[in-house]
Every structure is written in C-alpha cells, then in structure tokens.
Scaffold this motif. Structure first.
Motif, PDB file in Angstrom:
ATOM      1  N   UNK A  56       0.996  -1.136  -0.102  1.00 31.42           N
ATOM      2  CA  UNK A  56      -0.042  -0.076   0.071  1.00 31.42           C
ATOM      3  C   UNK A  56       1.030   1.347  -0.044  1.00 31.42           C
ATOM      4  N   UNK A  57       1.946   1.201   0.643  1.00 32.21           N
ATOM      5  CA  UNK A  57       2.815   2.355   0.825  1.00 32.21           C
ATOM      6  C   UNK A  57       4.460   2.195   0.627  1.00 32.21           C
ATOM      7  N   UNK A  58       4.998   2.986   0.393  1.00 31.19           N
ATOM      8  CA  UNK A  58       6.619   2.893   0.186  1.00 31.19           C
ATOM      9  C   UNK A  58       7.109   4.021   0.693  1.00 31.19           C
ATOM     10  N   UNK A  59       8.099   4.041   1.697  1.00 33.85           N
ATOM     11  CA  UNK A  59       8.666   5.489   2.010  1.00 33.85           C
ATOM     12  C   UNK A  59      10.184   5.018   2.197  1.00 33.85           C
ATOM     13  N   UNK A  60      10.804   5.869   2.120  1.00 38.67           N
ATOM     14  CA  UNK A  60      12.476   5.951   2.287  1.00 38.67           C
ATOM     15  C   UNK A  60      13.002   6.262   3.784  1.00 38.67           C
ATOM     16  N   UNK A  61      14.236   6.067   4.091  1.00 38.18           N
ATOM     17  CA  UNK A  61      14.966   6.393   5.199  1.00 38.18           C
ATOM     18  C   UNK A  61      15.246   7.750   5.035  1.00 38.18           C
ATOM     19  N   UNK A  62      15.499   8.670   5.886  1.00 37.62           N
ATOM     20  CA  UNK A  62      15.991  10.064   5.988  1.00 37.62           C
ATOM     21  C   UNK A  62      17.226  10.300   5.110  1.00 37.62           C
ATOM     22  N   UNK A  63      18.075   9.083   5.208  1.00 39.01           N
ATOM     23  CA  UNK A  63      19.333   9.437   4.243  1.00 39.01           C
ATOM     24  C   UNK A  63      19.343   8.618   2.955  1.00 39.01           C
ATOM     25  N   UNK A  64      18.272   8.049   2.480  1.00 42.40           N
ATOM     26  CA  UNK A  64      18.139   7.278   1.266  1.00 42.40           C
ATOM     27  C   UNK A  64      18.678   6.066   1.061  1.00 42.40           C
ATOM     28  N   UNK A  65      19.086   5.634   2.430  1.00 40.39           N
ATOM     29  CA  UNK A  65      20.050   4.224   2.328  1.00 40.39           C
ATOM     30  C   UNK A  65      19.177   3.027   2.257  1.00 40.39           C
ATOM     31  N   UNK A  66      17.769   3.193   2.586  1.00 39.79           N
ATOM     32  CA  UNK A  66      16.832   2.047   2.702  1.00 39.79           C
ATOM     33  C   UNK A  66      15.384   2.498   2.126  1.00 39.79           C
ATOM     34  N   UNK A  67      14.947   1.608   1.655  1.00 37.95           N
ATOM     35  CA  UNK A  67      13.451   1.873   1.316  1.00 37.95           C
ATOM     36  C   UNK A  67      12.554   0.823   2.039  1.00 37.95           C
ATOM     37  N   UNK A  68      11.322   1.345   2.418  1.00 38.03           N
ATOM     38  CA  UNK A  68      10.550   0.531   3.097  1.00 38.03           C
ATOM     39  C   UNK A  68       9.085   0.290   2.339  1.00 38.03           C
ATOM     40  N   UNK A  69       8.866  -0.893   2.105  1.00 32.32           N
ATOM     41  CA  UNK A  69       7.555  -1.412   1.758  1.00 32.32           C
ATOM     42  C   UNK A  69       6.642  -1.964   2.895  1.00 32.32           C
ATOM     43  N   UNK A  70       5.314  -1.145   2.785  1.00 29.08           N
ATOM     44  CA  UNK A  70       4.532  -1.582   3.746  1.00 29.08           C
ATOM     45  C   UNK A  70       3.411  -2.436   3.352  1.00 29.08           C
ATOM     46  N   UNK A  71       3.656  -3.637   3.411  1.00 29.29           N
ATOM     47  CA  UNK A  71       2.996  -4.842   3.056  1.00 29.29           C
ATOM     48  C   UNK A  71       1.809  -5.091   3.734  1.00 29.29           C
ATOM     49  N   UNK A  72       0.418  -4.763   3.144  1.00 23.54           N
ATOM     50  CA  UNK A  72      -0.631  -4.864   3.718  1.00 23.54           C
ATOM     51  C   UNK A  72      -1.156  -6.416   3.994  1.00 23.54           C
ATOM     52  N   UNK A  73      -1.042  -7.094   2.982  1.00 20.19           N
ATOM     53  CA  UNK A  73      -1.465  -8.497   3.142  1.00 20.19           C
ATOM     54  C   UNK A  73      -0.224  -9.424   3.650  1.00 20.19           C
ATOM     55  N   UNK A  74       0.818  -8.748   4.104  1.00 17.84           N
ATOM     56  CA  UNK A  74       1.745  -9.785   4.561  1.00 17.84           C
ATOM     57  C   UNK A  74       2.083  -9.418   6.219  1.00 17.84           C
ATOM     58  N   UNK A  87      14.712  -2.480   2.315  1.00 23.60           N
ATOM     59  CA  UNK A  87      15.157  -2.803   1.072  1.00 23.60           C
ATOM     60  C   UNK A  87      16.507  -1.777   0.749  1.00 23.60           C
ATOM     61  N   UNK A  88      17.684  -2.583   0.857  1.00 23.09           N
ATOM     62  CA  UNK A  88      18.881  -1.433   0.295  1.00 23.09           C
ATOM     63  C   UNK A  88      18.695  -1.388  -1.410  1.00 23.09           C
ATOM     64  N   UNK A  89      18.469  -0.113  -1.807  1.00 18.20           N
ATOM     65  CA  UNK A  89      18.380   0.001  -2.910  1.00 18.20           C
ATOM     66  C   UNK A  89      19.444  -0.189  -4.065  1.00 18.20           C
ATOM     67  N   UNK A  90      20.932  -0.048  -3.299  1.00 20.34           N
ATOM     68  CA  UNK A  90      21.859  -0.246  -4.029  1.00 20.34           C
ATOM     69  C   UNK A  90      22.409  -1.490  -4.102  1.00 20.34           C
ATOM     70  N   UNK A  91      22.135  -2.334  -3.017  1.00 18.85           N
ATOM     71  CA  UNK A  91      22.636  -3.656  -3.331  1.00 18.85           C
ATOM     72  C   UNK A  91      21.510  -4.658  -3.452  1.00 18.85           C
ATOM     73  N   UNK A  92      20.304  -4.175  -3.487  1.00 20.91           N
ATOM     74  CA  UNK A  92      19.372  -4.956  -3.901  1.00 20.91           C
ATOM     75  C   UNK A  92      19.265  -6.133  -2.843  1.00 20.91           C
ATOM     76  N   UNK A  93      19.357  -5.898  -1.461  1.00 21.52           N
ATOM     77  CA  UNK A  93      19.350  -6.792  -0.438  1.00 21.52           C
ATOM     78  C   UNK A  93      18.258  -6.487   0.606  1.00 21.52           C
TER      79      UNK A  93
END
Length: 391
Positions: A199-217, A223-229
């Motif tokens: 439903x929602x996606x937000x980033x950390x203040x420094x942009x080093x991580x991205x957070x997916x808000x998983x409604x049905x999970x 997620x680290x968008x640079x390493x895709x881990x």
C-alpha cells in the motif's frame, strides 16, 4: 460543488461494513511473471505524446483574497486515467492524463512528480503541467484494470536526491515487488520481492533504505536499493489475520516508522533493529492514510469506521508525533488518504475508497484547530492527495 458542515454523523450501513471487510481480506501470492527491463534512456514506447492538462472549474462558494497564498493539491482519480491540480478553496482543477487507475503520487525535486498507475509510473513536469513519460514496469501487470485489487503500482517514494523512484507493484495472484526507476534514464533498473499488496513505500531519511508497507503480509520489507538486499520486519501488534494490517506509514525525524492500527495502537518501528513498541490509540476505527504536518510535529490519521476489532465511526486523529497526545475529529464519511496544508492548519481528505464502491466522489477539508469540516464534490474517486510544494 456542494458544501456541508457536519458535527454529528451517522454510522456506516451494514452493507458498507460487509464490503469493507471483504476488501481487507488476504490474497495468496503465487510466482511473479516478469519481463526484461527497459534499457532506453528515452521515454517509454508506451508513453503517448506529451500530455497537456484540461482545465475545468467547479462552482465555488469562497474565493481566496488576492493576497492569499493559493494552495495546490495533486490528486489521483482512481476510477479514471488522470490526476488533477486542485485549488481546494476555489474549486478550480486541471486534469492531466497519467495512466489507467492512478494510485499514489510523490513529489520530487526539480518540478518532477511521479504517479503509480496500472500501466507504469507517470513522470510529470509540474511547472509545465505535462506528462513527460509513462515508464512500464519490469513485471508483467497484464491488461490495465480498476479497483483495489487491480495489478500495477501502489505505494511510491522518491529518493532524497531525486535520482530514483521506488514503486511497490502488486501482481494479481502473485507476490508483489519493489521496482526502481532511474529518473535520468526513465527506465526501471532493478527490483526486489516484497510482501503482498504494498500500500505504501517510504524511504529512510538518508535514502539508504526503502520500506515497503506490506498490507497482506503484516510486514514491512526493508530494502537496500543499491545492493538489492532486504529484510522482512514483523509489524503485527495485534496478530496476523483479520483486519489488523499495516496500511500507510511516515518516517519520523528520528528515523522511526509510525504505523497506526485500528485506532487501537501506533507501532513505532526502529528499522535498524527491527523492534517496535506499540503506543495506545483511542480512535477505535479502521485506519488508512497518514501524513505528518510540514513541521513534523503532528500525525494525521484517517479512520474509515468499523471493521474487525475497530467498532467506531469514521474520524480523523490528530496525534502529537512525540508525546502521542490525541485529538479526534468525527467525520461524516469514509476517506482513504490525507494531506496537510503548508501551515498545518487544514487537512484534506479524499473520499475515493477503492474497494467495491465503498467510497464517494468528493473531498473533505478539516480545520484542525476549530474541528470543523467542509465537503465538496470531486469526480472519479479521488484517492491519493499530495500538497504541491514546488510550483
């Protein structure tokens, strides 16, 4: 345009409750079907020629004074293919075609805004009021459809430097994924699996991580968008199952995520450790959209009414983001999303709750100090709303 003032409000009908309960039911993921990412540095082949807005004016009952600062809202109209630039005081709106079933809007630097749709991410020049491109997803989202369970983009966020956009892509009957848009190449350059229906996606203040808000999970995927881990963080203060699901989140000044549940508890999640505390809430309503006022001091939380463990009516919670002191304003109708005015005086709530026509074609303006409300008509199920800050 119709305006009304409300102070006492009727409860939801049994039919509406039944439809809302169905809309929040879980779906089981299957395998992701994807296609090769686009490599071109030019706008997507499916992007039409540059789109220009259509201007229309709704009847207005109040005009801003010449010296007043005009507020411009960006609104996604989920039952159509456009977003609008709206002046909520005068009712003047400009339509801009962005793509089928637009969901979420995020503003970036340099007069750029990005809209998640059922077809791809629309790239908008807000100064010229034109669509630059419609960038397709790496995933095969199938034929564009409408409604809460339509495949395609949902939550969306932009990196602090504006170089990347992150969009949660829901796949019909499949596991969702986070896709990464390079804003210079105008192409998707990476993806990572996340929980179902982001439903929602937000980033950390420094942009080093991205957070997916998983409604049905019942999870948050970091997620680290640079390493895709990535890491899966539990976010189920009232257990899994039923309606106690995460919907939307904000990132507080200390980097913690704030996620409301059912007007019963506010999860304060430390994404570094994955641990969280739950602060009590008293709204007793199924909570959806959230936003911080521009000063970061107040959290505005939309509640649609009774569902599951929440037995109350629609309302808006105004919550001190640090002390958790609440003020609750009753609402006459269900709403999905909320935006704050630049001065933090007003809240703008959209009526287009997507599932099974449980929403309505309009917006409610709330005076946060006085506690008064004003409704007006707005077509095609307005869903997301964002304040345009970079005119």
């Amino acid at each position: 345009m119709i305006f009304t003032n409300k102070s006492l409000f009727a409860s939801l009908t049994p039919l509406t409750l039944f439809l809302v309960l169905i809309g929040c039911s879980s779906q089981q993921p299957n395998a992701v079907n994807s296609i090769n990412p686009t490599k071109t540095a030019t706008p997507s082949p499916i992007a039409a020629a540059t789109q220009t807005p259509v201007t229309s004016s709704l009847p207005a009952t109040a005009k801003p004074s010449p010296a007043a600062t005009v507020t411009t809202l960006m609104v996604s109209h989920s039952k159509s293919d456009y977003m609008s630039f709206l002046d909520p005081a005068s009712g003047r709106m400009e339509k801009l075609v962005v793509g089928t079933a637009p969901f979420a809007i995020v503003e970036g630097p340099n007069h750029r805004t990005y809209v998640s749709t059922a077809e791809g991410v629309a790239v908008i020049d807000t100064k010229l009021r034109t669509r630059i491109a419609l960038v397709p997803y790496q995933a095969d989202v199938g034929k564009p459809r409408f409604g809460e369970y339509r495949s395609g983009g949902m939550g969306i966020a932009v990196s602090p430097d504006g170089k990347f956009v992150y969009v949660g892509v829901y796949l019909d009957g499949g596991k969702s994924q986070l896709e990464i848009l390079d804003t210079e190449k105008l192409a998707m350059t990476g993806r990572f699996p996340v929980g179902v229906r982001p439903f929602d996606v937000v980033t950390s203040l420094d942009g080093r991580e991205v957070y997916s808000i998983d409604h049905d999970g019942y999870t948050v995927t970091a997620v680290d968008p640079f390493t895709l881990k990535g890491r899966t963080l539990e976010a189920a203060p009232f257990g899994k199952g039923g309606f106690e699901k995460p919907h939307y989140a904000v990132v507080r000044a200390d980097g913690r995520l704030l996620l409301p549940y059912q007007g019963r508890g506010l999860v304060v999640l430390d994404p570094k450790s994955g641990s969280y505390t739950t602060e009590p809430l008293t709204g007793n309503t199924h909570q959806e959209g959230v936003t911080l006022t521009p000063d970061g001091k107040q959290l505005l939380i939309v509640g649609i009414g009774s569902a599951g463990s929440a037995t109350g009516k629609p309302n808006l919670t105004i919550l001190d983001a640090n002390t958790y002191k609440e003020k609750i304003i009753p609402l006459a109708r269900m709403h999905q999303m909320v935006a704050s005015s630049a001065d933090g005086r007003y809240a703008y709530l959209t009526g287009g709750v997507t599932y099974a026509d449980t929403g309505w074609n309009g917006m409610t303006v709330v005076d946060l100090s006085a506690g008064t409300t004003r409704e007006f008509e707005l077509p095609d199920y307005p869903l997301d709303v964002q304040l345009l800050t970079n005119n």
